[in-house]
Design a protein around this motif. Structure first.
Motif, PDB file in Angstrom:
ATOM      1  N   THR A 105       0.856  -1.189   0.000  1.00  0.00           N
ATOM      2  CA  THR A 105       0.000   0.000   0.000  1.00  0.00           C
ATOM      3  C   THR A 105       0.891   1.237   0.000  1.00  0.00           C
ATOM      4  N   SER A 106       0.371   2.328  -0.538  1.00  0.00           N
ATOM      5  CA  SER A 106       1.119   3.584  -0.562  1.00  0.00           C
ATOM      6  C   SER A 106       1.307   4.115   0.852  1.00  0.00           C
ATOM      7  N   VAL A 107       2.205   5.079   0.993  1.00  0.00           N
ATOM      8  CA  VAL A 107       2.429   5.687   2.303  1.00  0.00           C
ATOM      9  C   VAL A 107       1.155   6.329   2.822  1.00  0.00           C
ATOM     10  N   ALA A 108       0.445   7.054   1.962  1.00  0.00           N
ATOM     11  CA  ALA A 108      -0.788   7.714   2.400  1.00  0.00           C
ATOM     12  C   ALA A 108      -1.805   6.692   2.887  1.00  0.00           C
ATOM     13  N   ARG A 109      -2.003   5.605   2.132  1.00  0.00           N
ATOM     14  CA  ARG A 109      -2.975   4.594   2.554  1.00  0.00           C
ATOM     15  C   ARG A 109      -2.488   3.871   3.799  1.00  0.00           C
ATOM     16  N   GLY A 110      -1.177   3.636   3.904  1.00  0.00           N
ATOM     17  CA  GLY A 110      -0.655   3.012   5.106  1.00  0.00           C
ATOM     18  C   GLY A 110      -0.923   3.840   6.346  1.00  0.00           C
ATOM     19  N   LEU A 111      -0.753   5.153   6.251  1.00  0.00           N
ATOM     20  CA  LEU A 111      -1.031   6.035   7.389  1.00  0.00           C
ATOM     21  C   LEU A 111      -2.511   6.009   7.751  1.00  0.00           C
ATOM     22  N   ILE A 112      -3.377   5.976   6.752  1.00  0.00           N
ATOM     23  CA  ILE A 112      -4.819   5.892   7.021  1.00  0.00           C
ATOM     24  C   ILE A 112      -5.146   4.584   7.739  1.00  0.00           C
ATOM     25  N   ASP A 113      -4.523   3.489   7.310  1.00  0.00           N
ATOM     26  CA  ASP A 113      -4.821   2.185   7.900  1.00  0.00           C
ATOM     27  C   ASP A 113      -4.367   2.083   9.352  1.00  0.00           C
ATOM     28  N   VAL A 114      -3.213   2.679   9.688  1.00  0.00           N
ATOM     29  CA  VAL A 114      -2.704   2.542  11.055  1.00  0.00           C
ATOM     30  C   VAL A 114      -3.254   3.608  11.987  1.00  0.00           C
ATOM     31  N   ALA A 115      -3.817   4.676  11.449  1.00  0.00           N
ATOM     32  CA  ALA A 115      -4.211   5.820  12.262  1.00  0.00           C
ATOM     33  C   ALA A 115      -5.175   5.493  13.396  1.00  0.00           C
ATOM     34  N   PRO A 116      -6.209   4.625  13.194  1.00  0.00           N
ATOM     35  CA  PRO A 116      -7.175   4.423  14.281  1.00  0.00           C
ATOM     36  C   PRO A 116      -6.563   3.922  15.591  1.00  0.00           C
ATOM     37  N   GLY A 117      -5.532   3.078  15.505  1.00  0.00           N
ATOM     38  CA  GLY A 117      -4.964   2.523  16.730  1.00  0.00           C
ATOM     39  C   GLY A 117      -3.598   3.058  17.079  1.00  0.00           C
ATOM     40  N   ALA A 118      -3.114   4.056  16.354  1.00  0.00           N
ATOM     41  CA  ALA A 118      -1.763   4.560  16.576  1.00  0.00           C
ATOM     42  C   ALA A 118      -1.742   5.652  17.627  1.00  0.00           C
ATOM     43  N   PRO A 119      -0.739   5.668  18.504  1.00  0.00           N
ATOM     44  CA  PRO A 119      -0.583   6.797  19.423  1.00  0.00           C
ATOM     45  C   PRO A 119      -0.384   8.078  18.615  1.00  0.00           C
ATOM     46  N   PRO A 120      -1.029   9.172  18.993  1.00  0.00           N
ATOM     47  CA  PRO A 120      -0.931  10.411  18.195  1.00  0.00           C
ATOM     48  C   PRO A 120       0.496  10.860  17.940  1.00  0.00           C
ATOM     49  N   GLY A 121       1.355  10.748  18.942  1.00  0.00           N
ATOM     50  CA  GLY A 121       2.738  11.179  18.760  1.00  0.00           C
ATOM     51  C   GLY A 121       3.458  10.359  17.715  1.00  0.00           C
ATOM     52  N   ARG A 122       3.257   9.052  17.753  1.00  0.00           N
ATOM     53  CA  ARG A 122       3.907   8.186  16.764  1.00  0.00           C
ATOM     54  C   ARG A 122       3.365   8.462  15.366  1.00  0.00           C
ATOM     55  N   LEU A 123       2.083   8.713  15.281  1.00  0.00           N
ATOM     56  CA  LEU A 123       1.472   8.991  13.989  1.00  0.00           C
ATOM     57  C   LEU A 123       2.010  10.297  13.409  1.00  0.00           C
ATOM     58  N   ARG A 124       2.132  11.324  14.236  1.00  0.00           N
ATOM     59  CA  ARG A 124       2.666  12.598  13.755  1.00  0.00           C
ATOM     60  C   ARG A 124       4.109  12.451  13.291  1.00  0.00           C
ATOM     61  N   ARG A 125       4.908  11.657  14.033  1.00  0.00           N
ATOM     62  CA  ARG A 125       6.302  11.444  13.621  1.00  0.00           C
ATOM     63  C   ARG A 125       6.372  10.722  12.277  1.00  0.00           C
ATOM     64  N   ALA A 126       5.484   9.760  12.077  1.00  0.00           N
ATOM     65  CA  ALA A 126       5.468   9.037  10.802  1.00  0.00           C
ATOM     66  C   ALA A 126       5.105   9.965   9.651  1.00  0.00           C
ATOM     67  N   VAL A 127       4.146  10.839   9.878  1.00  0.00           N
ATOM     68  CA  VAL A 127       3.752  11.793   8.840  1.00  0.00           C
ATOM     69  C   VAL A 127       4.923  12.707   8.496  1.00  0.00           C
ATOM     70  N   ARG A 128       5.622  13.206   9.506  1.00  0.00           N
ATOM     71  CA  ARG A 128       6.749  14.114   9.265  1.00  0.00           C
ATOM     72  C   ARG A 128       7.873  13.395   8.529  1.00  0.00           C
ATOM     73  N   GLU A 129       8.159  12.153   8.903  1.00  0.00           N
ATOM     74  CA  GLU A 129       9.233  11.410   8.248  1.00  0.00           C
ATOM     75  C   GLU A 129       8.888  11.133   6.788  1.00  0.00           C
ATOM     76  N   ALA A 130       7.624  10.807   6.533  1.00  0.00           N
ATOM     77  CA  ALA A 130       7.192  10.585   5.152  1.00  0.00           C
ATOM     78  C   ALA A 130       7.358  11.855   4.327  1.00  0.00           C
ATOM     79  N   GLN A 131       7.095  12.996   4.941  1.00  0.00           N
ATOM     80  CA  GLN A 131       7.270  14.264   4.236  1.00  0.00           C
ATOM     81  C   GLN A 131       8.744  14.528   3.961  1.00  0.00           C
ATOM     82  N   VAL A 132       9.612  14.251   4.947  1.00  0.00           N
ATOM     83  CA  VAL A 132      11.050  14.441   4.765  1.00  0.00           C
ATOM     84  C   VAL A 132      11.569  13.584   3.617  1.00  0.00           C
ATOM     85  N   LEU A 133      11.068  12.367   3.504  1.00  0.00           N
ATOM     86  CA  LEU A 133      11.510  11.448   2.453  1.00  0.00           C
ATOM     87  C   LEU A 133      10.902  11.783   1.093  1.00  0.00           C
TER      88      LEU A 133
END
Length: 296
Positions: A105-133
């Protein structure tokens, strides 16, 4: 980091088995596979998904005890040792990429899939890292969310960060944070992002601009702007912009994080000197409103 071979064969579950007829001959590179692009609907497609998809694309690090895979199809029942199975009835071709020959799955879809159960801090870090890459933009995420508006991850991402779209509009995490600051913490909005300007025969793009006031605000990251060559280029650029009557305010991460009040005051003072009438009555920066201070 789990390798491509692990994704294909973990726990005896051959990942490529259900995807061969859809992704056969696809190049082992980022991007939507040619066959996937032509498909109108996936049937029994098997893809790496959720956190494993984000690990495969280096958005998050660390090892996992199981690999997340999603089987697409009405009767899908993904069961195997070492596999955390998921299923869905359909998957849009735009949500599938091929990484090292492995459908995911794409990064965007992967983030959508994990978002419901992800800790907010971890989710925000993943979003920022995806943007950096360079793997996630505001348009990417908006399009992915629009394809699955019913998905609980869409709401979870919004709840995680209400300014997510504004942050992703910047070309770097610092530019994204600066965009949020300019929108909510100054009274000078709206700002134009990536404003084109021709000065001394060269084309420039200003990170954020108020053309009516001749003010440009630039995000100075430690990478491109930290070297002596970068500083020389910045000085040359600022001089060219100044020749047209513009003033440039450069903002580092340290200043944005630790001196926001000073930065706001400086921007307001520069704007006032250029004819800005001042903030509207009873205006407050968002940080003050959140603290519950009385309006000034």
């Amino acid at each position: 980091m789990i390798g491509a071979a692990d994704y294909r064969h973990t726990g005896g579950f051959r990942l490529s088995a259900g995807a061969d007829r859809h992704l056969a001959g696809a190049p082992p590179a980022h991007g939507i596979a040619g066959a996937a692009r032509r498909a109108t609907r996936f049937d029994q497609l098997v893809v790496v998904s959720h956190w494993s998809s984000l690990r495969l694309q280096r958005v998050v690090a660390g090892r996992a005890d199981r690999v997340d895979v999603t089987v697409v199809g009405r009767d899908a029942r993904p069961r195997a040792v070492g596999i955390r199975g998921h299923r869905c009835q359909a998957l849009d071709p735009a949500d599938v990429v091929v990484v090292g020959g492995v459908p995911s799955t794409s990064v965007a879809r992967g983030l959508i899939d994990v978002a419901p159960g992800a800790p907010p801090g971890r989710l925000r870090r993943a979003v920022r890292e995806a943007q950096v890459l360079g793997l996630l933009s505001a348009a990417d995420l908006a399009a992915a969310c629009a394809r699955v508006p019913w998905h609980p991850g869409v709401r979870a991402l919004t709840a995680c960060d209400g300014d997510l779209a504004v942050r992703l509009a910047g070309d770097s995490p610092l530019a994204g944070d600066l965009a949020v600051f300019l929108e909510h913490e100054t009274a000078l909005g709206p700002w134009e992002s990536q404003h084109p300007l021709v000065a001394r025969g060269r084309d420039y793009r200003l990170d954020f601009a108020r053309p009516d006031l001749g003010i440009a605000v630039e995000a100075d990251g430690a990478g491109a702007h930290g070297s002596s060559q970068g500083r020389t280029a910045d000085a040359r650029r600022d001089a060219a912009v100044l020749s047209l009557g513009w003033v440039t305010v450069r903002v580092t991460k340290d200043r944005l994080d630790h001196e926001p009040d000073d930065l706001r005051s400086a921007l307001h003072a520069i704007a006032a000197g250029r004819g800005w009438p001042g903030p509207p009555d009873r205006w407050q920066p968002r940080c003050t409103r959140r603290r519950g201070s009385a309006p000034r």
